[in-house]
Scaffold this motif. Structure first.
Motif, PDB file in Angstrom:
ATOM      1  N   TYR A  82       0.818  -1.217   0.000  1.00 59.19           N
ATOM      2  CA  TYR A  82       0.000   0.000   0.000  1.00 59.19           C
ATOM      3  C   TYR A  82       0.853   1.268   0.000  1.00 59.19           C
ATOM      4  O   TYR A  82       0.670   2.140  -0.866  1.00 59.19           O
ATOM      5  N   PRO A  83       1.819   1.422   0.926  1.00 58.32           N
ATOM      6  CA  PRO A  83       2.649   2.633   0.869  1.00 58.32           C
ATOM      7  C   PRO A  83       3.494   2.709  -0.400  1.00 58.32           C
ATOM      8  O   PRO A  83       3.742   3.808  -0.921  1.00 58.32           O
ATOM      9  N   ALA A  84       3.931   1.552  -0.913  1.00 54.64           N
ATOM     10  CA  ALA A  84       4.741   1.554  -2.136  1.00 54.64           C
ATOM     11  C   ALA A  84       3.920   2.013  -3.337  1.00 54.64           C
ATOM     12  O   ALA A  84       4.402   2.783  -4.184  1.00 54.64           O
ATOM     13  N   ILE A  85       2.667   1.557  -3.417  1.00 54.88           N
ATOM     14  CA  ILE A  85       1.793   1.969  -4.522  1.00 54.88           C
ATOM     15  C   ILE A  85       1.510   3.468  -4.444  1.00 54.88           C
ATOM     16  O   ILE A  85       1.570   4.185  -5.456  1.00 54.88           O
ATOM     17  N   LYS A  86       1.207   3.963  -3.252  1.00 49.28           N
ATOM     18  CA  LYS A  86       0.947   5.400  -3.093  1.00 49.28           C
ATOM     19  C   LYS A  86       2.162   6.228  -3.514  1.00 49.28           C
ATOM     20  O   LYS A  86       2.038   7.218  -4.239  1.00 49.28           O
ATOM     21  N   LYS A  87       3.344   5.806  -3.062  1.00 48.88           N
ATOM     22  CA  LYS A  87       4.555   6.554  -3.397  1.00 48.88           C
ATOM     23  C   LYS A  87       4.815   6.516  -4.899  1.00 48.88           C
ATOM     24  O   LYS A  87       5.202   7.528  -5.500  1.00 48.88           O
ATOM     25  N   ALA A  88       4.593   5.356  -5.513  1.00 47.11           N
ATOM     26  CA  ALA A  88       4.805   5.236  -6.960  1.00 47.11           C
ATOM     27  C   ALA A  88       3.905   6.204  -7.724  1.00 47.11           C
ATOM     28  O   ALA A  88       4.353   6.895  -8.650  1.00 47.11           O
ATOM     29  N   LEU A  89       2.638   6.278  -7.349  1.00 52.89           N
ATOM     30  CA  LEU A  89       1.713   7.192  -8.023  1.00 52.89           C
ATOM     31  C   LEU A  89       2.120   8.646  -7.797  1.00 52.89           C
ATOM     32  O   LEU A  89       2.065   9.471  -8.722  1.00 52.89           O
ATOM     33  N   GLN A  90       2.538   8.969  -6.578  1.00 49.32           N
ATOM     34  CA  GLN A  90       2.983  10.333  -6.275  1.00 49.32           C
ATOM     35  C   GLN A  90       4.233  10.708  -7.068  1.00 49.32           C
ATOM     36  O   GLN A  90       4.446  11.878  -7.398  1.00 49.32           O
ATOM     37  N   LEU A  91       5.057   9.693  -7.400  1.00 47.40           N
ATOM     38  CA  LEU A  91       6.257   9.919  -8.207  1.00 47.40           C
ATOM     39  C   LEU A  91       5.960   9.831  -9.706  1.00 47.40           C
ATOM     40  O   LEU A  91       6.879   9.758 -10.522  1.00 47.40           O
ATOM     41  N   LYS A  92       4.667   9.803 -10.038  1.00 39.20           N
ATOM     42  CA  LYS A  92       4.204   9.797 -11.428  1.00 39.20           C
ATOM     43  C   LYS A  92       4.625   8.540 -12.184  1.00 39.20           C
ATOM     44  O   LYS A  92       5.010   8.580 -13.352  1.00 39.20           O
ATOM     45  N   LYS A  93       4.537   7.414 -11.489  1.00 42.79           N
ATOM     46  CA  LYS A  93       4.774   6.121 -12.125  1.00 42.79           C
ATOM     47  C   LYS A  93       3.443   5.385 -12.239  1.00 42.79           C
ATOM     48  O   LYS A  93       2.613   5.430 -11.323  1.00 42.79           O
ATOM     49  N   ASN A  94       3.224   4.727 -13.362  1.00 39.47           N
ATOM     50  CA  ASN A  94       2.034   3.900 -13.533  1.00 39.47           C
ATOM     51  C   ASN A  94       2.140   2.662 -12.646  1.00 39.47           C
ATOM     52  O   ASN A  94       3.249   2.196 -12.349  1.00 39.47           O
ATOM     53  N   VAL A  95       0.990   2.129 -12.245  1.00 37.99           N
ATOM     54  CA  VAL A  95       0.970   0.975 -11.341  1.00 37.99           C
ATOM     55  C   VAL A  95      -0.001  -0.077 -11.866  1.00 37.99           C
ATOM     56  O   VAL A  95      -1.115   0.246 -12.298  1.00 37.99           O
ATOM     57  N   VAL A  96       0.433  -1.328 -11.811  1.00 41.85           N
ATOM     58  CA  VAL A  96      -0.440  -2.485 -12.030  1.00 41.85           C
ATOM     59  C   VAL A  96      -0.351  -3.338 -10.772  1.00 41.85           C
ATOM     60  O   VAL A  96       0.749  -3.634 -10.300  1.00 41.85           O
ATOM     61  N   THR A  97      -1.496  -3.713 -10.211  1.00 44.65           N
ATOM     62  CA  THR A  97      -1.479  -4.525  -8.994  1.00 44.65           C
ATOM     63  C   THR A  97      -2.533  -5.619  -9.047  1.00 44.65           C
ATOM     64  O   THR A  97      -3.549  -5.485  -9.734  1.00 44.65           O
ATOM     65  N   ALA A  98      -2.267  -6.694  -8.294  1.00 47.75           N
ATOM     66  CA  ALA A  98      -3.233  -7.781  -8.137  1.00 47.75           C
ATOM     67  C   ALA A  98      -3.742  -7.838  -6.703  1.00 47.75           C
ATOM     68  O   ALA A  98      -4.442  -8.781  -6.338  1.00 47.75           O
ATOM     69  N   ASN A  99      -3.414  -6.819  -5.897  1.00 49.94           N
ATOM     70  CA  ASN A  99      -3.712  -6.873  -4.464  1.00 49.94           C
ATOM     71  C   ASN A  99      -5.154  -6.468  -4.183  1.00 49.94           C
ATOM     72  O   ASN A  99      -5.494  -5.289  -4.136  1.00 49.94           O
ATOM     73  N   LYS A 100      -6.004  -7.465  -3.977  1.00 55.63           N
ATOM     74  CA  LYS A 100      -7.440  -7.212  -3.789  1.00 55.63           C
ATOM     75  C   LYS A 100      -7.734  -6.507  -2.469  1.00 55.63           C
ATOM     76  O   LYS A 100      -8.693  -5.737  -2.374  1.00 55.63           O
ATOM     77  N   GLU A 101      -6.923  -6.753  -1.434  1.00 52.33           N
ATOM     78  CA  GLU A 101      -7.172  -6.093  -0.153  1.00 52.33           C
ATOM     79  C   GLU A 101      -6.965  -4.587  -0.280  1.00 52.33           C
ATOM     80  O   GLU A 101      -7.774  -3.790   0.209  1.00 52.33           O
ATOM     81  N   ILE A 102      -5.894  -4.188  -0.955  1.00 54.28           N
ATOM     82  CA  ILE A 102      -5.621  -2.761  -1.143  1.00 54.28           C
ATOM     83  C   ILE A 102      -6.704  -2.107  -1.994  1.00 54.28           C
ATOM     84  O   ILE A 102      -7.231  -1.041  -1.652  1.00 54.28           O
ATOM     85  N   ILE A 103      -7.064  -2.735  -3.100  1.00 52.33           N
ATOM     86  CA  ILE A 103      -8.058  -2.143  -3.997  1.00 52.33           C
ATOM     87  C   ILE A 103      -9.429  -2.093  -3.326  1.00 52.33           C
ATOM     88  O   ILE A 103     -10.169  -1.109  -3.458  1.00 52.33           O
ATOM     89  N   SER A 104      -9.789  -3.125  -2.569  1.00 46.95           N
ATOM     90  CA  SER A 104     -11.105  -3.124  -1.919  1.00 46.95           C
ATOM     91  C   SER A 104     -11.218  -2.022  -0.874  1.00 46.95           C
ATOM     92  O   SER A 104     -12.302  -1.497  -0.630  1.00 46.95           O
ATOM     93  N   LYS A 105     -10.100  -1.646  -0.262  1.00 48.32           N
ATOM     94  CA  LYS A 105     -10.123  -0.615   0.778  1.00 48.32           C
ATOM     95  C   LYS A 105      -9.846   0.787   0.243  1.00 48.32           C
ATOM     96  O   LYS A 105     -10.330   1.777   0.806  1.00 48.32           O
TER      97      LYS A 105
END
Length: 413
Positions: A82-105
């Motif tokens: 979760y913190p890694a995905i947030k930081k990646a987006l803030q650094l203007k990097k695209n993200v692909v994830t399979a993490n259903k817990e993060i996406i559901s929340k």
């Protein structure tokens, strides 16, 4: 040339690496995209077929690398990803994830963050394994209002129930087989107690209804209590067991959502979706019912869905997610709107428990189809509400500890 950072090198991560860097996918045979760095817990441990120079145990080695424009997050860990995905987006990097817990929340939050930074987050692999259900829903809601989601969303439990039915084995026996084959985790709680499915149902329902559906509002029951005697009784009654995810919007701005064992007729299409396969149906006001079938578990199915999202980012053929809104507000009505026939099994030890069980049943239910065999009472009820049946079973549990029930769904694909 865009380079890719991979967070996680477990079952799915290895599958993603093989498709991209070993050029197993058609797209990567013709294009020179590569995974530059892979985040692992222990970078000193060798991974077969993966050069050690690609491994790191420091997420900043990937997130702060200017050459890496796409992060693929498949660690399966909420706390790390979760913190890694947030930081990646803030650094203007695209993200692909399979993490259903993060996406559901955090689906709405992360979509907004991606939009603010001019990048994309895709999560097709978070639901349904190899079934492209997220993209299909996003297309459908451009025209349709969807009022129902229903399906088998967990390959592990579908494999278990299918094998119990076909080979007449107990739950624990089949769970061990599933673990040995890699379909079930060493700790199967998330699968067999419904947490994995409820997160997936949260994602699908939130997308379909344009409202955040809280995971806590999904009524969830385990499949651990299904016995071989239940499987055999269901067969005698003309049904099979499935672990069903369902949500439905009602006209008064309420919704019901559940993840429960159910019985469905042997002749239905859904009853014949077996092993690790999933099926998902949605109901639109214009298109009617749409159904999607595919493999819902396993390395290849999930890795395929992840890499499909990767290709969309790399080729800039990403679906437009900007129209997604979660502004509607609906109130959960639990299972009070469910009205179905029910299957009930009560295990009893002696004549006293038998007499008390029969007394409670006949005091509360009319028109019961009841049988008794080997210390167990089996019955099929007429239509009852979900809340009524839950209350009835609470009463029966004061007589005997071993009480199990399941809704019967007749109107299903």
């Amino acid at each position: 040339m865009s380079k890719i950072g991979l967070l996680g090198c477990g079952t799915v991560g290895t599958g993603v690496y093989e498709i991209i860097n070993e050029k197993k996918g058609n797209f990567f045979e013709e294009n020179n995209y590569k995974i530059k760095k892979i985040l692992v817990r222990d970078a000193s441990r060798k991974r077969e077929g993966i050069p050690g120079k690609l491994l790191t145990d420091n997420p900043d080695d990937i997130l702060n690398d200017d050459e890496i424009s796409l992060i693929v997050a498949v660690m399966g860990s909420y706390e790390q990803e979760y913190p890694a995905i947030k930081k990646a987006l803030q650094l203007k990097k695209n993200v692909v994830t399979a993490n259903k817990e993060i996406i559901s929340k955090h689906m709405e939050e992360l979509l907004d963050l991606a939009k603010e930074n001019g990048v994309t987050i895709l999560f097709e692999a978070s639901v349904g394994g190899g079934i492209p259900i997220i993209e299909s829903i996003i297309d459908t809601i451009k025209i349709n209002k969807i009022n129902k989601v229903q399906g088998i969303l967990n390959g592990t439990t579908n494999f278990i129930l299918s094998k119990m039915t076909k080979e007449e084995l107990d739950f624990d026996e089949v769970l061990k087989v599933a673990q040995d084959m890699g379909f079930a985790e060493a700790d199967p709680t998330a699968d067999v107690d419904g947490f994995d499915i409820s997160r997936k149902l949260t994602i699908l329902s939130s997308l379909c209804y344009g409202a955040y559906i809280d995971n806590d509002d999904i009524y969830t029951r385990t499949v651990r209590n299904i016995t071989l005697s239940d499987i055999q009784a269901a067969d005698d009654f003309g049904y099979v067991f499935k672990y069903m995810a369902e949500s439905e919007l009602y006209d008064d701005n309420t919704f019901g959502a559940s993840v429960t064992p159910v019985l469905i007729g042997k002749d239905s299409v859904t009853s014949n979706v077996n092993d690790e396969y999933n099926v998902v149906s949605i109901n639109g006001n214009i298109i009617g019912q749409l159904s999607f079938l595919g493999r819902g578990a396993g390395k290849e199915a999930t890795a395929n869905a992840v890499v499909a999202d990767v290709i969309k980012v790399l080729t800039k053929s990403v679906h437009d997610y900007t129209h997604l809104k979660f502004e509607n507000e609906y109130k959960s009505c639990g299972i009070e709107r469910y009205k179905n026939k029910f299957y009930l099994r009560v295990s009893i030890k002696d004549e006293v428990e038998f007499a008390k069980t029969i007394d409670i049943v006949y005091r509360n239910i009319e028109n019961v189809n009841l049988s008794y065999e080997d210390g167990k009472v089996f019955l099929i009820t007429d239509e009852l509400t979900g809340e009524f049946m839950s209350t009835l079973c609470d009463r029966l549990s004061h007589v005997t500890e071993d009480v199990f029930y399941a809704r019967i769904i007749d109107n299903i694909l």
